[in-house]
Enzyme design. Structure first.
Site, short mmCIF file in Angstrom:
data_model
loop_
_atom_site.label_atom_id
_atom_site.label_comp_id
_atom_site.label_asym_id
_atom_site.label_seq_id
_atom_site.Cartn_x
_atom_site.Cartn_y
_atom_site.Cartn_z
N ALA A 1 0.82 -1.21 0.00
CA ALA A 1 0.00 0.00 0.00
C ALA A 1 0.86 1.26 0.00
O ALA A 1 1.98 1.27 -0.51
CB ALA A 1 -0.97 -0.04 1.17
N SER A 2 0.36 2.31 0.62
CA SER A 2 1.02 3.62 0.52
C SER A 2 2.32 3.73 1.31
O SER A 2 2.99 4.76 1.24
CB SER A 2 0.05 4.71 0.98
OG SER A 2 -1.07 4.76 0.13
N THR A 3 2.69 2.69 2.06
CA THR A 3 3.97 2.74 2.79
C THR A 3 5.15 2.88 1.83
O THR A 3 6.24 3.28 2.25
CB THR A 3 4.16 1.48 3.64
OG1 THR A 3 4.19 0.32 2.80
CG2 THR A 3 3.05 1.33 4.67
N VAL A 4 4.95 2.53 0.54
CA VAL A 4 6.07 2.57 -0.42
C VAL A 4 6.19 3.93 -1.11
O VAL A 4 7.14 4.15 -1.88
CB VAL A 4 5.91 1.47 -1.48
CG1 VAL A 4 5.90 0.10 -0.82
CG2 VAL A 4 4.64 1.67 -2.31
#
Length: 632
Positions: free
Chosen positions: A330-333
């Site tokens: 998800a948006s952690t990257v």
């Protein structure tokens, strides 16, 4: 008329015949004696060594002695895996007149299940009468006391003690330490293949999972032996030689058991995992996978009923979610994608784009890709895109970069690869590429496949440990270290002396990235926790230290066009996963925390509060409430 033979001639003929027979007999005796002497010479002289060896093999036996298994400590010297004496009730058949009568009398003072008696009688048939056979194992202290008082009534019955592995913290560390259990056929084949079978002739248990399995060679030690003289029935007469075993080395882990316990309490009521790393060397301070199970049941042999219960549990307690759990990152990257896009020149620090709440592939009529904020974020640059987790900004970035460059860069951060963690239970998950899709799905890579990869969705999957490692690469500005449990090994059982520090595995660094690009990504993560519109600002409000983080919400299923996501109307297993990865303090990071909570909802509303409590505990020595409701 017949002529009568002379008696003198008959005597001479008989004497001559006797003499010839005597000579032949004598020669035969000489020949036979010669053969006998030759055979004796062959046996006593020529084959002396061979027969002496055979004789000694019958007379002298080598009895292997198992070494004591090495202990396992946490970083502060707390014992995490020990060897405890287990008391067994054993019967020596030749010293007991009537075994059945003895067992009946023993049942009056001890509870002896029928299955134990059946097992005892099976072993009795396969054992020699002078060898003791266990009737009851794992006696309680009360049972030991009861029998000891009455032992004089039971000649030939005795209590023996053996050492067995024991894990005092039970399910708290199962997915870290693992467990040992009885050696099976598969283990024997592997040991034979590796040429280690001789080292386990006296050993009953072997490491099956986690640290116990990964460091089996260090923990096991070297067996000893004793040469004993036995009689024709195999009874030991005397000991000729004794060589003591070499105990296995003790291990000191980076784990802090107090922190581990605290993090586990934070995850109560959730299915998920949490990882705490020391940024200095990526030592794993805590790794929790919830739910878990008690490893001690496996040490003594878990029943088939209990094992089936664990296998069929819908919450999958046997799975180590920290290293085997596979989720969209998800948006952690997004901070990592920002670094790669800046370095590739796809965007600049001043690049701005308008976010109306959706994005469409240029010159196409495909359905639009939605932003998590339906009305959009307005005009944003890369820093604001990280702070507010603007999906449309990264849709465009991934479109401009293409899957080839995206995949190449994310592999540098460790996605799609093993992290190097020192346990065998780990998945590489999947960093998608053209080649992967063709091999897996037998279809080419389409432009539309790239877009969701830009926000850590689509075909991209990762383990929580990979996310934690990637966060550490960002903290170290490109230096790639393997997360690891082992801190040191020791020989003498003292966790505070003669420690041999473990070497940290390193990987090729992420090169040619200007320092300012690392700083831009980290600043964006700082704003996530501290900015006016940061997605995790509520969780970190009032913190007396600076922190940086990135939330993520991983979709479990895709929404149709114009379909609204409503968690309250969905079955729990269809709700989004909550992800959050972070570090603190920003200037000199002392701790990295990565949290993944299955079907919990938003990463900022559920994952971030868990990270905040871990930071408070470590940086302020302050233990906050672990109530699940307080974490929302």
């Amino acid at each position: 008329m017949l002529r009568r033979r002379s008696p003198i001639r008959d005597y001479a003929a008989e004497a001559r015949l006797f003499r010839n027979r005597a000579i032949v007999s004598f020669l035969g005796i000489v020949v036979l004696v010669g053969v006998l002497i030759a055979n004796l010479y062959n046996l006593e002289v020529i084959q002396y060594q061979d027969y002496q060896t055979r004789s000694n093999d019958n007379r002298i036996k080598i009895v292997p002695i198992a070494p004591n298994r090495g202990l396992i400590y946490d970083r502060n010297g707390t014992l995490l895996a020990e060897n405890r004496p287990i008391f067994n009730l054993e019967i020596t058949p030749e010293q007991v007149k009537n075994i059945d009568s003895t067992i009946e009398r023993l049942k009056k003072i001890l509870v002896i299940p029928d299955e134990k008696i059946i097992q005892f009688k099976k072993e009795l048939k396969q054992s020699r009468r002078f060898n003791s056979v266990p009737l009851l194992t794992q006696l309680t202290h009360e049972q030991v006391a009861k029998f000891s008082v009455n032992q004089y009534k039971y000649p030939g019955v005795s209590i023996t003690a053996t050492l067995k592995r024991y894990y005092p913290f039970g399910n708290t560390l199962t997915h870290v330490i693992g467990y040992v259990s009885r050696i099976n056929d598969r283990d024997l084949k592997r040991l034979a293949r590796e040429g280690k079978e001789a080292n386990y002739k006296a050993t009953r248990d072997i490491g099956k999972l986690g640290i116990e399995r990964y460091y089996e060679d260090i923990l096991h030690g070297m067996p000893g032996y004793q040469e004993v003289e036995v009689n024709s029935r195999g009874r030991i007469i005397r000991t000729l030689k004794y060589v003591p075993p070499v105990p296995g080395k003790d291990l000191v882990l980076n784990i802090d058991i107090k922190l581990q316990n605290y993090v586990q309490k934070l995850l109560e009521g959730y299915r998920g995992s949490a990882i705490v790393l020391d940024p200095k060397d990526n030592g794993v301070l805590a790794m929790v996978s919830n739910p878990s199970y008690d490893p001690n049941a496996f040490v003594h042999g878990i029943s088939s009923k209990e094992y089936r219960s664990l296998l069929n549990d819908k919450d999958r307690p046997l799975v180590n979610r920290a290293t085997l759990g596979i989720y969209p990152p998800a948006s952690t990257v997004k901070p990592l994608i920002a670094v790669s896009a800046l370095t590739e020149g796809v965007i600049t620090p001043s690049t701005t784009r308008n976010d109306p709440g959706y994005w469409r592939i240029p010159n196409s009529k495909t359905k639009p890709f939605r932003d998590w904020l339906r009305w959009g974020h307005g005009r944003v640059n890369v820093t604001k895109a990280i702070e507010e987790s603007v999906d449309t900004f990264f849709y465009q970035v991934s479109y401009d970069m293409g899957i080839d460059r995206l995949s190449k860069w994310m592999k540098k951060f460790g996605y799609g690869k093993y992290t190097g963690i020192d346990i065998f239970e780990e998945s590489k998950a999947n960093m998608p590429s053209r080649e992967w899709k063709m091999a897996r799905h037998h279809t080419p890579w389409y432009q539309g496949d790239t877009i969701p990869v830009g926000i850590g969705q689509g075909y991209w999957t990762a383990t929580p440990m990979q996310i934690a490692k990637a966060t550490s690469v960002l903290v170290h500005h490109g230096k790639v270290l393997a997360p690891h449990f082992l801190r040191a090994t020791i020989n003498n059982g003292d966790p505070f002396s003669r420690q041999e520090l473990a070497k940290v595995e390193t990987f090729p660094p992420v090169k040619n990235v200007p320092e300012k690009y690392w700083d831009i990504a980290i600043h964006g993560m700082y704003l996530v926790n501290n900015g006016k519109r940061g997605t995790a600002r509520r969780a970190f409000r009032g913190a007396p230290y600076t922190s940086a983080g990135k939330s993520g919400t991983a979709q479990v299923f895709g929404l149709k066009e114009n379909e609204k996501y409503n968690a309250d109307e969905l079955a729990e297993h269809l709700r989004d996963h909550a992800l959050f990865t972070s570090f603190a303090p920003v200037d000199e990071p002392k701790v990295i925390v990565t949290v993944v909570l299955e079907n919990a909802g938003g990463g900022s509303s559920h994952g971030a509060p868990v990270a905040r409590k871990v930071f408070d505990y470590m940086l302020l020595k302050k233990e906050k409430s672990t109530n699940k409701k307080d974490s929302k």
